[in-house]
Design a protein around this motif. Sequence first.
Motif, PDB file in Angstrom:
ATOM      1  N   VAL A 158      14.549  -2.094   6.924  1.00 23.92           N
ATOM      2  CA  VAL A 158      14.773  -0.658   6.698  1.00 23.92           C
ATOM      3  C   VAL A 158      13.573   0.133   7.190  1.00 23.92           C
ATOM      4  O   VAL A 158      13.705   1.150   7.867  1.00 23.92           O
ATOM      5  CB  VAL A 158      15.024  -0.379   5.198  1.00 23.92           C
ATOM      6  N   ARG A 159      12.396  -0.360   6.879  1.00 20.99           N
ATOM      7  CA  ARG A 159      11.188   0.364   7.289  1.00 20.99           C
ATOM      8  C   ARG A 159      11.104   0.447   8.806  1.00 20.99           C
ATOM      9  O   ARG A 159      10.786   1.492   9.371  1.00 20.99           O
ATOM     10  CB  ARG A 159       9.948  -0.325   6.730  1.00 20.99           C
ATOM     11  N   GLU A 160      11.407  -0.672   9.489  1.00 23.89           N
ATOM     12  CA  GLU A 160      11.361  -0.670  10.957  1.00 23.89           C
ATOM     13  C   GLU A 160      12.357   0.309  11.543  1.00 23.89           C
ATOM     14  O   GLU A 160      12.067   1.023  12.498  1.00 23.89           O
ATOM     15  CB  GLU A 160      11.642  -2.070  11.496  1.00 23.89           C
ATOM     16  N   ARG A 161      13.568   0.323  10.991  1.00 22.62           N
ATOM     17  CA  ARG A 161      14.599   1.231  11.501  1.00 22.62           C
ATOM     18  C   ARG A 161      14.190   2.685  11.344  1.00 22.62           C
ATOM     19  O   ARG A 161      14.361   3.488  12.257  1.00 22.62           O
ATOM     20  CB  ARG A 161      15.908   1.025  10.740  1.00 22.62           C
ATOM     21  N   LEU A 162      13.685   3.020  10.173  1.00 20.24           N
ATOM     22  CA  LEU A 162      13.279   4.405   9.937  1.00 20.24           C
ATOM     23  C   LEU A 162      12.097   4.759  10.826  1.00 20.24           C
ATOM     24  O   LEU A 162      12.018   5.866  11.359  1.00 20.24           O
ATOM     25  CB  LEU A 162      12.931   4.614   8.458  1.00 20.24           C
ATOM     26  N   GLY A 163      11.196   3.792  11.015  1.00 22.46           N
ATOM     27  CA  GLY A 163      10.047   4.036  11.878  1.00 22.46           C
ATOM     28  C   GLY A 163      10.479   4.241  13.314  1.00 22.46           C
ATOM     29  O   GLY A 163       9.964   5.127  14.014  1.00 22.46           O
ATOM     30  N   ALA A 164      11.463   3.450  13.782  1.00 23.86           N
ATOM     31  CA  ALA A 164      11.955   3.575  15.152  1.00 23.86           C
ATOM     32  C   ALA A 164      12.634   4.923  15.352  1.00 23.86           C
ATOM     33  O   ALA A 164      12.423   5.608  16.352  1.00 23.86           O
ATOM     34  CB  ALA A 164      12.925   2.437  15.475  1.00 23.86           C
ATOM     35  N   TRP A 165      13.464   5.315  14.392  1.00 18.33           N
ATOM     36  CA  TRP A 165      14.140   6.624  14.493  1.00 18.33           C
ATOM     37  C   TRP A 165      13.109   7.738  14.555  1.00 18.33           C
ATOM     38  O   TRP A 165      13.203   8.644  15.375  1.00 18.33           O
ATOM     39  CB  TRP A 165      15.070   6.839  13.296  1.00 18.33           C
ATOM     40  N   SER A 166      12.103   7.640  13.707  1.00 18.97           N
ATOM     41  CA  SER A 166      11.103   8.693  13.640  1.00 18.97           C
ATOM     42  C   SER A 166      10.334   8.823  14.939  1.00 18.97           C
ATOM     43  O   SER A 166      10.111   9.931  15.434  1.00 18.97           O
ATOM     44  CB  SER A 166      10.123   8.424  12.498  1.00 18.97           C
ATOM     45  N   SER A 167       9.945   7.685  15.517  1.00 24.49           N
ATOM     46  CA  SER A 167       9.177   7.809  16.757  1.00 24.49           C
ATOM     47  C   SER A 167      10.077   8.272  17.897  1.00 24.49           C
ATOM     48  O   SER A 167       9.646   9.033  18.750  1.00 24.49           O
ATOM     49  CB  SER A 167       8.420   6.513  17.089  1.00 24.49           C
ATOM     50  N   ASP A 168      11.365   7.872  17.894  1.00 24.97           N
ATOM     51  CA  ASP A 168      12.305   8.382  18.901  1.00 24.97           C
ATOM     52  C   ASP A 168      12.434   9.894  18.831  1.00 24.97           C
ATOM     53  O   ASP A 168      12.645  10.556  19.843  1.00 24.97           O
ATOM     54  CB  ASP A 168      13.710   7.789  18.685  1.00 24.97           C
ATOM     55  N   GLY A 198       0.842  -1.185   0.000  1.00 26.85           N
ATOM     56  CA  GLY A 198       0.000   0.000   0.000  1.00 26.85           C
ATOM     57  C   GLY A 198       0.870   1.225   0.000  1.00 26.85           C
ATOM     58  O   GLY A 198       1.517   1.523  -0.997  1.00 26.85           O
ATOM     59  N   HIS A 199       0.937   1.910   1.104  1.00 28.29           N
ATOM     60  CA  HIS A 199       1.756   3.111   1.173  1.00 28.29           C
ATOM     61  C   HIS A 199       2.973   2.879   2.042  1.00 28.29           C
ATOM     62  O   HIS A 199       3.485   3.795   2.674  1.00 28.29           O
ATOM     63  CB  HIS A 199       0.922   4.291   1.667  1.00 28.29           C
ATOM     64  N   GLY A 200       3.426   1.644   2.088  1.00 32.84           N
ATOM     65  CA  GLY A 200       4.619   1.331   2.864  1.00 32.84           C
ATOM     66  C   GLY A 200       5.865   1.823   2.174  1.00 32.84           C
ATOM     67  O   GLY A 200       5.813   2.489   1.150  1.00 32.84           O
ATOM     68  N   LEU A 201       7.001   1.473   2.752  1.00 31.92           N
ATOM     69  CA  LEU A 201       8.260   1.935   2.188  1.00 31.92           C
ATOM     70  C   LEU A 201       8.558   1.210   0.878  1.00 31.92           C
ATOM     71  O   LEU A 201       8.440  -0.013   0.795  1.00 31.92           O
ATOM     72  CB  LEU A 201       9.367   1.673   3.211  1.00 31.92           C
ATOM     73  N   VAL A 202       8.913   1.964  -0.120  1.00 39.72           N
ATOM     74  CA  VAL A 202       9.307   1.391  -1.400  1.00 39.72           C
ATOM     75  C   VAL A 202      10.689   1.924  -1.738  1.00 39.72           C
ATOM     76  O   VAL A 202      10.961   3.109  -1.564  1.00 39.72           O
ATOM     77  CB  VAL A 202       8.322   1.790  -2.516  1.00 39.72           C
ATOM     78  N   ALA A 203      11.554   1.044  -2.183  1.00 42.86           N
ATOM     79  CA  ALA A 203      12.908   1.450  -2.544  1.00 42.86           C
ATOM     80  C   ALA A 203      13.171   1.086  -3.996  1.00 42.86           C
ATOM     81  O   ALA A 203      12.543   0.175  -4.540  1.00 42.86           O
ATOM     82  CB  ALA A 203      13.918   0.762  -1.623  1.00 42.86           C
ATOM     83  N   PHE A 204      14.085   1.816  -4.622  1.00 42.38           N
ATOM     84  CA  PHE A 204      14.402   1.582  -6.024  1.00 42.38           C
ATOM     85  C   PHE A 204      15.904   1.469  -6.203  1.00 42.38           C
ATOM     86  O   PHE A 204      16.659   2.282  -5.662  1.00 42.38           O
ATOM     87  CB  PHE A 204      13.886   2.739  -6.889  1.00 42.38           C
ATOM     88  N   ALA A 205      16.308   0.456  -6.956  1.00 39.76           N
ATOM     89  CA  ALA A 205      17.696   0.342  -7.378  1.00 39.76           C
ATOM     90  C   ALA A 205      17.732   0.690  -8.859  1.00 39.76           C
ATOM     91  O   ALA A 205      17.047   0.061  -9.667  1.00 39.76           O
ATOM     92  CB  ALA A 205      18.216  -1.074  -7.135  1.00 39.76           C
ATOM     93  N   ILE A 206      18.489   1.727  -9.192  1.00 39.59           N
ATOM     94  CA  ILE A 206      18.487   2.281 -10.546  1.00 39.59           C
ATOM     95  C   ILE A 206      19.836   2.018 -11.194  1.00 39.59           C
ATOM     96  O   ILE A 206      20.867   2.441 -10.675  1.00 39.59           O
ATOM     97  CB  ILE A 206      18.230   3.804 -10.493  1.00 39.59           C
ATOM     98  N   CYS A 207      19.825   1.308 -12.324  1.00 43.54           N
ATOM     99  CA  CYS A 207      21.080   1.060 -13.038  1.00 43.54           C
ATOM    100  C   CYS A 207      21.395   2.250 -13.928  1.00 43.54           C
ATOM    101  O   CYS A 207      20.590   2.629 -14.781  1.00 43.54           O
ATOM    102  CB  CYS A 207      20.987  -0.218 -13.864  1.00 43.54           C
ATOM    103  N   ASP A 208      22.565   2.829 -13.734  1.00 49.25           N
ATOM    104  CA  ASP A 208      22.960   3.994 -14.536  1.00 49.25           C
ATOM    105  C   ASP A 208      23.473   3.596 -15.916  1.00 49.25           C
ATOM    106  O   ASP A 208      23.746   4.455 -16.748  1.00 49.25           O
ATOM    107  CB  ASP A 208      24.021   4.814 -13.785  1.00 49.25           C
ATOM    108  N   ASP A 209      23.641   2.284 -16.151  1.00 47.00           N
ATOM    109  CA  ASP A 209      24.092   1.835 -17.470  1.00 47.00           C
ATOM    110  C   ASP A 209      22.918   1.562 -18.396  1.00 47.00           C
ATOM    111  O   ASP A 209      22.837   2.108 -19.490  1.00 47.00           O
ATOM    112  CB  ASP A 209      24.954   0.573 -17.335  1.00 47.00           C
TER     113      ASP A 209
END
Length: 133
Positions: free
Chosen positions: A101-111, A78-89
């Motif tokens: 990653v989502r948990e870590r960012l969520g923990a930092w944010s609530s802290d 849904g609106h959870g964390l989405v990440a992209f790996a982009i090849c420059d070639d």
Amino acid sequence: MTTPRTDLTRNQALVLGALEKAEGPLSAYTILDQLRDDGFRAPLQVYRALDKLLATGRIHRIETLNAFVACARPHCHGHGLVAFAICDDCGQVDEFSDAVVRERLGAWSSDHGFRIDKTTIEIRGHCAACSAA
Ligand SMILES: [Zn+2]
Ligand SMILES: [Zn+2]
């Protein structure tokens, strides 16, 4: 919840179709060029359709490229964390999400009492196929 395609206007369906067919991310102007034969004349027509598709989670904006991709898994996130790996070639974009990653960012944010509206994670580099070549 993903809404069925019948909810889309003709313009929205055309823009989504262009993104789904594309090998990589497309800019709004590239989309406009591709859809001229379908009656698109002005960038605003493309931007309106893109806004609606973004709001419903069917596509994503790649911020560092100022371009758009169809969601790889519209049914899975849904609106959870989405990440992209982009090849420059080759320009290929891999969409993924990572619970740690989502948990870590969520923990930092609530802290820090920080309220997240949007998280953008874009990794630039070289895909496995291009690295091997
Ligand atoms: Zn997605
Ligand atoms: Zn590549």
